[in-house]
Each structure stands twice: as C-alpha cells, then as structure tokens.
Write a protein that holds these residues in place. Structure first.
Motif, PDB file in Angstrom:
ATOM      1  N   GLU A   1     -10.334   6.388 -16.462  1.00 38.92           N
ATOM      2  CA  GLU A   1     -11.418   6.987 -16.904  1.00 38.92           C
ATOM      3  C   GLU A   1     -12.055   7.249 -18.187  1.00 38.92           C
ATOM      4  OE1 GLU A   1     -12.246   9.359 -14.148  1.00 38.92           O
ATOM      5  OE2 GLU A   1     -11.224   8.246 -12.946  1.00 38.92           O
ATOM      6  N   LEU A   2     -13.464   8.163 -18.415  1.00 40.01           N
ATOM      7  CA  LEU A   2     -13.573   8.022 -19.999  1.00 40.01           C
ATOM      8  C   LEU A   2     -13.004   8.520 -20.878  1.00 40.01           C
ATOM      9  CD1 LEU A   2     -17.912   8.160 -18.859  1.00 40.01           C
ATOM     10  CD2 LEU A   2     -16.601   5.711 -19.837  1.00 40.01           C
ATOM     11  N   ASN A   3     -12.204   9.979 -20.442  1.00 40.81           N
ATOM     12  CA  ASN A   3     -11.589  10.276 -21.016  1.00 40.81           C
ATOM     13  C   ASN A   3     -10.659  10.295 -21.960  1.00 40.81           C
ATOM     14  OD1 ASN A   3     -10.788  11.509 -18.903  1.00 40.81           O
ATOM     15  ND2 ASN A   3     -11.199  13.758 -18.616  1.00 40.81           N
ATOM     16  N   ARG A   4     -10.348   8.526 -20.847  1.00 38.15           N
ATOM     17  CA  ARG A   4      -8.666   8.928 -20.861  1.00 38.15           C
ATOM     18  C   ARG A   4      -8.483   7.720 -22.598  1.00 38.15           C
ATOM     19  NH1 ARG A   4      -6.736   3.775 -19.860  1.00 38.15           N
ATOM     20  NH2 ARG A   4      -8.369   3.614 -17.312  1.00 38.15           N
ATOM     21  N   PRO A   5      -7.571   8.317 -23.334  1.00 38.23           N
ATOM     22  CA  PRO A   5      -7.685   7.587 -24.762  1.00 38.23           C
ATOM     23  C   PRO A   5      -7.158   6.009 -24.478  1.00 38.23           C
ATOM     24  CG  PRO A   5      -6.189   9.834 -24.970  1.00 38.23           C
ATOM     25  CD  PRO A   5      -6.345   9.464 -23.248  1.00 38.23           C
ATOM     26  N   GLY A   6      -7.855   5.069 -24.896  1.00 38.92           N
ATOM     27  CA  GLY A   6      -7.907   3.378 -24.518  1.00 38.92           C
ATOM     28  C   GLY A   6      -9.200   3.001 -23.239  1.00 38.92           C
ATOM     29  N   ALA A   7      -9.982   4.283 -22.938  1.00 36.28           N
ATOM     30  CA  ALA A   7     -10.489   3.657 -21.838  1.00 36.28           C
ATOM     31  C   ALA A   7     -11.743   2.651 -22.383  1.00 36.28           C
ATOM     32  CB  ALA A   7     -11.245   5.351 -21.780  1.00 36.28           C
ATOM     33  N   VAL A   8     -12.197   2.606 -22.019  1.00 37.18           N
ATOM     34  CA  VAL A   8     -13.272   1.781 -22.389  1.00 37.18           C
ATOM     35  C   VAL A   8     -14.481   1.586 -21.661  1.00 37.18           C
ATOM     36  CG1 VAL A   8     -12.484  -0.273 -23.801  1.00 37.18           C
ATOM     37  CG2 VAL A   8     -12.355  -0.890 -21.432  1.00 37.18           C
ATOM     38  N   HIS A   9     -15.802   0.817 -21.498  1.00 35.07           N
ATOM     39  CA  HIS A   9     -17.449   0.745 -21.309  1.00 35.07           C
ATOM     40  C   HIS A   9     -18.191   0.439 -21.341  1.00 35.07           C
ATOM     41  CE1 HIS A   9     -18.518   3.605 -24.067  1.00 35.07           C
ATOM     42  NE2 HIS A   9     -19.419   4.078 -23.230  1.00 35.07           N
ATOM     43  N   VAL A  10     -18.535  -0.739 -21.106  1.00 36.61           N
ATOM     44  CA  VAL A  10     -19.741  -1.772 -21.066  1.00 36.61           C
ATOM     45  C   VAL A  10     -21.028  -0.923 -21.589  1.00 36.61           C
ATOM     46  CG1 VAL A  10     -21.284  -3.904 -21.092  1.00 36.61           C
ATOM     47  CG2 VAL A  10     -18.695  -3.689 -20.928  1.00 36.61           C
ATOM     48  N   GLY A  11     -21.849  -0.973 -22.203  1.00 38.27           N
ATOM     49  CA  GLY A  11     -23.497  -0.116 -22.035  1.00 38.27           C
ATOM     50  C   GLY A  11     -24.798  -1.462 -22.478  1.00 38.27           C
ATOM     51  N   LEU A  12     -25.625  -1.058 -21.448  1.00 39.46           N
ATOM     52  CA  LEU A  12     -26.516  -1.766 -21.825  1.00 39.46           C
ATOM     53  C   LEU A  12     -27.034  -0.459 -20.992  1.00 39.46           C
ATOM     54  CD1 LEU A  12     -25.506  -4.038 -18.826  1.00 39.46           C
ATOM     55  CD2 LEU A  12     -25.089  -4.535 -20.577  1.00 39.46           C
ATOM     56  N   SER A  13     -29.085  -0.858 -22.078  1.00 38.70           N
ATOM     57  CA  SER A  13     -30.268  -0.415 -22.030  1.00 38.70           C
ATOM     58  C   SER A  13     -31.114  -0.810 -21.198  1.00 38.70           C
ATOM     59  CB  SER A  13     -30.402   0.048 -23.859  1.00 38.70           C
ATOM     60  OG  SER A  13     -31.033  -1.022 -23.984  1.00 38.70           O
TER      61      SER A  13
END
Length: 139
Positions: A81-93
């Motif tokens: 989940e985005l709001n969990r400390p340690g969460a990661v995501h990849v950003g693509l434009s």
C-alpha cells in the motif's frame, strides 16, 4: 568515497515470464538483458542460503527496471500500500495519460481513473500481476 549513480530499480516477482510480458505489453518497454545468477557469493550477498535469481532488465527510457525471480521464493507478505512505510513504486511518464488509460487491457488493476493533483500533474496507479505498484504520470 566514490559518488553513487543510479543503475536500476529492482522488483521481485514470482513469475518472471509473466512479469516481462506485462511490462513489455503494457508499457512497451524493451528487454535489454536477461541472465541468471547463483553460487555461494550471490546467496551470501542476498542473505538467502542457496539462492539463485533469474533476471530481466528493461529499458524505461533512461531508467532501467530489473525484474528478478528468486529460488527459493519467500512467503508473500501483505500487498503493498502506498501509505505503508517502506512501500515502493516505479514511476513511468507518458505523454497522454487518458490515452494510456483507455488502452489498458481489461485485466490491468488500477487504483483509480487518472486524476489531476494540486500540483497539476496527472497520475494513475496500476498494479502489475504481482501486485507491485506503478505510478503512471503525465507531468
């Protein structure tokens, strides 16, 4: 101390072929390398006895995405989940987020339709087949 430079963003998956198909089909990323790594030094480095990894590196236009399938595989934890400390995501434009959203396969999970943030950036979050989060943005 030498200055570090970015090399890749790594994503652990349980099915490398499925993940590669998702990222190449959904985001039109090119596979630039595929390889396997094992041996005692690798197991020690990742702190998993007897570990081997199958890797695919994808070109994301100036960024490299590394997909890796480990053997042995750890048990799955909670879905990120985005709001969990340690969460990661990849950003693509993308140039046109509405066109991108409209072209998504029916099976691609999204958190919402594209939205415009207070900063004026249009964003959309999707999940890959493993549940990993990818932010798609139109700056």
């Amino acid at each position: 101390m030498p200055e570090p430079t970015a090399h890749h963003v790594g994503i652990t998956v349980s099915d490398l072929d499925r993940a590669v198909a998702f990222y190449t089909d959904t985001f039109d990323l090119d596979v630039i390398a595929e390889f396997n790594v094992g041996g005692e030094a690798f197991g020690d480095a990742v702190d998993v006895d007897g570990a081997t990894g199958s890797f695919a590196h994808l070109d994301a236009g100036g960024a490299r995405i590394e997909l890796v399938e480990y053997d042995p595989e750890a048990t799955r934890g909670e879905q990120p989940e985005l709001n969990r400390p340690g969460a990661v995501h990849v950003g693509l434009s993308v140039d046109d987020i509405d066109a991108f959203y409209g072209g998504l396969d029916d099976g691609v999970e999204t958190l919402s339709r594209p939205r415009t943030t207070e900063s004026g950036t249009r964003i959309l979050f999707v999940r890959d087949p493993e549940g990993n989060l990818i932010e798609v943005l139109e700056p």
